[in-house]
Write a protein that holds these residues in place. Structure first.
Motif, PDB file in Angstrom:
ATOM      1  N   LEU A   1       0.837  -1.201   0.000  1.00  0.00           N
ATOM      2  CA  LEU A   1       0.000   0.000   0.000  1.00  0.00           C
ATOM      3  C   LEU A   1       0.871   1.251   0.000  1.00  0.00           C
ATOM      4  O   LEU A   1       0.464   2.313   0.420  1.00  0.00           O
ATOM      5  N   HIS A   2       2.114   1.120  -0.484  1.00  0.00           N
ATOM      6  CA  HIS A   2       2.978   2.296  -0.474  1.00  0.00           C
ATOM      7  C   HIS A   2       2.423   3.351  -1.419  1.00  0.00           C
ATOM      8  O   HIS A   2       2.212   3.091  -2.593  1.00  0.00           O
ATOM      9  N   THR A   3       2.187   4.539  -0.883  1.00  0.00           N
ATOM     10  CA  THR A   3       1.470   5.556  -1.626  1.00  0.00           C
ATOM     11  C   THR A   3       2.340   6.769  -1.930  1.00  0.00           C
ATOM     12  O   THR A   3       1.924   7.660  -2.651  1.00  0.00           O
ATOM     13  N   GLY A   4       3.516   6.835  -1.349  1.00  0.00           N
ATOM     14  CA  GLY A   4       4.368   8.001  -1.579  1.00  0.00           C
ATOM     15  C   GLY A   4       3.828   9.252  -0.941  1.00  0.00           C
ATOM     16  O   GLY A   4       3.959  10.343  -1.493  1.00  0.00           O
ATOM     17  N   ILE A   5       3.193   9.096   0.231  1.00  0.00           N
ATOM     18  CA  ILE A   5       2.566  10.256   0.868  1.00  0.00           C
ATOM     19  C   ILE A   5       3.602  11.286   1.302  1.00  0.00           C
ATOM     20  O   ILE A   5       3.452  12.480   1.054  1.00  0.00           O
TER      21      ILE A   5
ATOM     22  N   LYS B   1       6.553  11.840   0.159  1.00  0.00           N
ATOM     23  CA  LYS B   1       7.142  12.510  -0.999  1.00  0.00           C
ATOM     24  C   LYS B   1       6.159  13.514  -1.595  1.00  0.00           C
ATOM     25  O   LYS B   1       6.549  14.613  -1.981  1.00  0.00           O
ATOM     26  N   ASN B   2       4.889  13.119  -1.667  1.00  0.00           N
ATOM     27  CA  ASN B   2       3.876  14.007  -2.223  1.00  0.00           C
ATOM     28  C   ASN B   2       3.734  15.288  -1.421  1.00  0.00           C
ATOM     29  O   ASN B   2       3.434  16.336  -1.969  1.00  0.00           O
TER      30      ASN B   2
ATOM     31  N   MET C   1      -2.955  15.120   3.133  1.00  0.00           N
ATOM     32  CA  MET C   1      -2.251  13.841   2.977  1.00  0.00           C
ATOM     33  C   MET C   1      -2.150  13.100   4.304  1.00  0.00           C
ATOM     34  O   MET C   1      -2.110  11.873   4.329  1.00  0.00           O
TER      35      MET C   1
ATOM     36  N   ARG D   1      -4.633  10.387   5.347  1.00  0.00           N
ATOM     37  CA  ARG D   1      -4.709   9.197   4.509  1.00  0.00           C
ATOM     38  C   ARG D   1      -3.633   8.175   4.870  1.00  0.00           C
ATOM     39  O   ARG D   1      -3.546   7.133   4.235  1.00  0.00           O
ATOM     40  N   THR D   2      -2.809   8.494   5.868  1.00  0.00           N
ATOM     41  CA  THR D   2      -1.874   7.470   6.341  1.00  0.00           C
ATOM     42  C   THR D   2      -2.604   6.527   7.283  1.00  0.00           C
ATOM     43  O   THR D   2      -2.897   5.401   6.932  1.00  0.00           O
TER      44      THR D   2
ATOM     45  N   TYR E   1      -5.835   5.866   8.439  1.00  0.00           N
ATOM     46  CA  TYR E   1      -7.185   6.318   8.122  1.00  0.00           C
ATOM     47  C   TYR E   1      -8.196   5.993   9.203  1.00  0.00           C
ATOM     48  O   TYR E   1      -9.366   6.275   9.057  1.00  0.00           O
ATOM     49  N   LEU E   2      -7.765   5.376  10.299  1.00  0.00           N
ATOM     50  CA  LEU E   2      -8.700   5.175  11.404  1.00  0.00           C
ATOM     51  C   LEU E   2      -8.572   6.269  12.452  1.00  0.00           C
ATOM     52  O   LEU E   2      -9.401   6.369  13.336  1.00  0.00           O
TER      53      LEU E   2
ATOM     54  N   MET F   1     -14.807  10.523   7.256  1.00  0.00           N
ATOM     55  CA  MET F   1     -13.504   9.944   7.620  1.00  0.00           C
ATOM     56  C   MET F   1     -12.354  10.922   7.461  1.00  0.00           C
ATOM     57  O   MET F   1     -11.586  11.125   8.366  1.00  0.00           O
ATOM     58  N   HIS F   2     -12.214  11.507   6.275  1.00  0.00           N
ATOM     59  CA  HIS F   2     -11.077  12.393   6.045  1.00  0.00           C
ATOM     60  C   HIS F   2     -11.501  13.821   6.313  1.00  0.00           C
ATOM     61  O   HIS F   2     -12.029  14.501   5.456  1.00  0.00           O
TER      62      HIS F   2
ATOM     63  N   GLY G   1      -2.161   1.334   5.925  1.00  0.00           N
ATOM     64  CA  GLY G   1      -1.925   2.644   5.332  1.00  0.00           C
ATOM     65  C   GLY G   1      -0.799   3.371   6.021  1.00  0.00           C
ATOM     66  O   GLY G   1      -0.028   4.101   5.409  1.00  0.00           O
TER      67      GLY G   1
END
Lengths: 180, 451
Positions: free
Chosen positions: B104-108, B110-111, B123, B126-127, B129-130, B210-211, B447
């Motif tokens: 699930l690597h998303t590059g958060i 870096k983004n 961002m 979204r790491t 998410y709970l 959630m977010h 996540g």
């Protein structure tokens, strides 16, 4: 006006085979137990007490792709996960449908970067896209109802679309007749 | 599986008496020498090592004593997302295992470097998410530390209140899925019933379930709506009885005890050596809670207990988290009662935009507003680390600023990532059926593991 009117109250109805089969398919659609990220939590919420997906005959999640006919791609698909998603899709038996749940699965959402597949339709054909980050359970249920409507209109001809994406030995995509 | 060396009642009394009045017993922390020794001895293999070791063992073993490598995941209902476990089994016994992460690597991180400080906030949730609000909070605190920006009391108290609600939300999902993994379907349904109430509160304040992006650098996104107090009060009135309900279903349940007591034991020394934090560490008896030891957002003003266990097994982790939910209710109640009036965000116009009506008559406000939403703010050169207690453990955020309007580097200390490291150690020699219980009780969110 059909046969049943002539026959009186004999307790049977007539319909086309297509309509009967599609009716059966929509009301017992088994999703694959398969969550990726945040959307998976909303998918769980859709199946839990408040939203209760079993109203649509869909509470039975199947962990084995062999027994499932609906894949809900719930969350972002990373480059490492993409071959796994494709393999799971290939393992599912026909007829099978895919819902791209959420922005990440539909178009990578906010993650326009090296790690995330820019929309799961790059690897599997998608029937319904559900927008939202994450979509509310109501949105998912709406997407599922849309899919049901789509399934009801389907012909019994073989679904050739499912195998439209082919790969050569090195894993490179050869041709693509995607859903877009 | 031997049930209960120590009776349930005894354990619960010990947990109930732990950390009375914020008292931390001296000597509960192991010595650094012990930890260093344990860190040298514990090995965590890689998936490739497990497969190679198994091949080596197969060569030398006879026909009747053979081991096999079992691949669990990444699509497995009990791995809580996309974790792959490479398990070497001898019969039903786990010889060794290696978690394979990165699915699930998303590059958060870096983004976030490509976004301004305000934009990067979205961002963070979204790491993990709970626990979206706690993720917002740790990032906001780190940016505020860079900016050296004071936060008004209403925002401080509101942040504590929302953090505690988020912690309850996170624990509810943990309890529901943990019970579901051990085949207790009804607990899952009950937990999600209460979770919906919490999500309604989040939706009320932020507009999203959630977010949320509600806690922002400088304060809160906007003020609480007027129904906020009564809605939260309604939940806080109901929730303790609902916790009793879960306990009635599980705590004395013979099947539950059979599956959890004595399973996945971790002692205090090993837990610290592996870097575990949160309820996983506290269940081993180490009184470590960032809220108590390094208070942030005014946690020092609240009366709550630091829950510690004794045994460090799966059952103890369950008891500790249940007790912590009750403490969370206590903190949230205090915060709700003392929620002061006043501004909800800093009045520093270089960080927080002026109110909309001010723009119509003040040229300076208009300029501030324009500059903030086109460029953002520019913290001075430097770096900042802030740690908070999230639903999983110590969540840290480290930001390096090069003086521009975008962070030079952001790094998160993801507690699930580090807690997951304890799994190979605690699963050694246990049966494969218990592996599910151990993994669920560590409560990793993939996540956050992969980010």
């Amino acid at each position: 006006m059909g046969l049943e009117e002539k026959a009186g109250n004999l307790g049977f109805v007539t319909t086309t085979l297509e309509a009967a089969v599609n009716w059966g398919r929509t009301n017992a659609m088994w999703p694959l137990t398969f969550g990726l990220a945040c959307c998976a939590i909303e998918m769980m919420a859709a199946q839990a007490s408040d939203f209760d997906l079993s109203r649509f005959g869909m509470e039975v999640n199947r962990p084995s792709p062999r027994q499932a006919d609906l894949m809900i791609v719930a969350g972002r698909v990373s480059r490492k996960m993409a071959p796994v998603v494709r393999q799971l899709y290939d393992q599912m038996s026909d007829p099978k449908w895919v819902i791209a749940m959420g922005d990440c699965a539909s178009s990578a959402g906010v993650f326009n970067n090296y790690a995330v597949v820019q929309g799961v339709d790059e690897i599997v054909p998608v029937d319904v896209y559900v927008a939202g980050c994450p979509p509310r359970p109501e949105s998912l249920i709406h997407g599922i109802i849309m899919l049901h409507e789509k399934v009801k209109r389907e012909k019994l001809a073989p679904r050739s679309k499912a195998n439209a994406i082919r790969f050569d030995e090195s894993g490179r995509q050869v041709d693509r007749i995607g859903s877009r | 599986m031997a049930v209960a060396e120590k009776g349930v009642a005894e354990r619960r009394t010990a947990i109930f008496n732990s950390g009375k009045n914020g008292h931390v017993s001296p000597g509960a922390f192991p010595t650094p020498q012990q930890v260093a020794q344990a860190a040298r001895e514990i090995t965590v293999p890689s998936p490739r090592q497990v497969i190679a070791a198994n091949a080596e063992r197969m060569k030398n073993s006879s026909e009747f004593e053979q081991s096999m490598v079992l691949n669990m995941g990444p699509q497995h209902p009990s791995t809580h997302g996309v974790l792959r476990l490479v398990v070497e089994l001898e019969g039903e016994e786990v010889v060794q295992l290696a978690p394979d992460i990165g699915f699930l690597h998303t590059g958060i991180e870096k983004n976030m470097e490509a976004k301004t400080y305000q934009q990067a906030l979205v961002m963070t949730e979204r790491t993990d998410y709970l626990g979206p609000m706690i993720n917002n909070l740790v990032y906001a605190l780190a940016v505020e530390k860079l900016l050296d920006c004071p936060i008004p009391p209403r925002a401080q108290v509101g942040r504590v209140l929302l953090s505690e609600l988020t912690r309850m939300n996170s624990y509810l999902v943990w309890l529901g899925t943990h019970a579901l993994d051990l085949a207790a379907m009804s607990v899952f349904l009950y937990c999600f019933r209460e979770r919906e109430m919490l999500l309604d509160i989040f939706e009320l304040v932020s507009g999203a379930r959630m977010h949320t992006s509600y806690i922002r650098p400088g304060g809160l996104a906007w003020d609480f709506p007027k129904e906020f107090k009564e809605t939260v009060q309604l939940f806080l009135n109901i929730f303790p009885s609902r916790i009793d309900e879960y306990e009635a279903l599980l705590t004395d349940n013979p099947i539950w005890k059979e599956r959890t007591v004595g399973v996945g034991k971790l002692n205090a020394v090993d837990a610290i050596a592996l870097g575990a934090s949160g309820a996983n560490l506290r269940a081993t008896g180490v009184p470590y809670d960032v809220r108590k030891l390094f208070p942030y957002s005014g946690y020092e003003n609240y009366d709550f207990r630091l829950i510690t266990g004794t045994e460090g097994d799966t059952y103890e982790r369950y008891l500790v988290r249940i007790a912590e939910m009750r403490e969370s209710v206590k903190i949230a109640q205090q915060a709700l009662d003392n929620l002061p009036d006043g501004p909800y965000a800093t009045s520093d116009r270089k960080i927080w935009p002026p109110p909309k009506e001010e723009i119509t008559y003040s040229m300076e406000s208009l300029i501030h507003h324009f500059k903030l939403w086109t460029e953002g703010f520019k913290p001075p050169k430097g770096d900042a680390y802030v740690g908070v207690e999230s639903g999983r453990g110590e969540l840290g955020c480290y930001i390096v600023s090069d003086g521009s309007n975008k962070p030079y580097r952001v790094h998160f200390r993801g507690p699930s990532f580090i807690n997951l490291q304890a799994l190979p150690h605690m699963a050694k020699g246990q049966v494969i059926g218990d592996l599910i219980a151990m993994l669920a009780s560590l409560d990793p969110v993939l996540g956050e593991v992969d980010r």
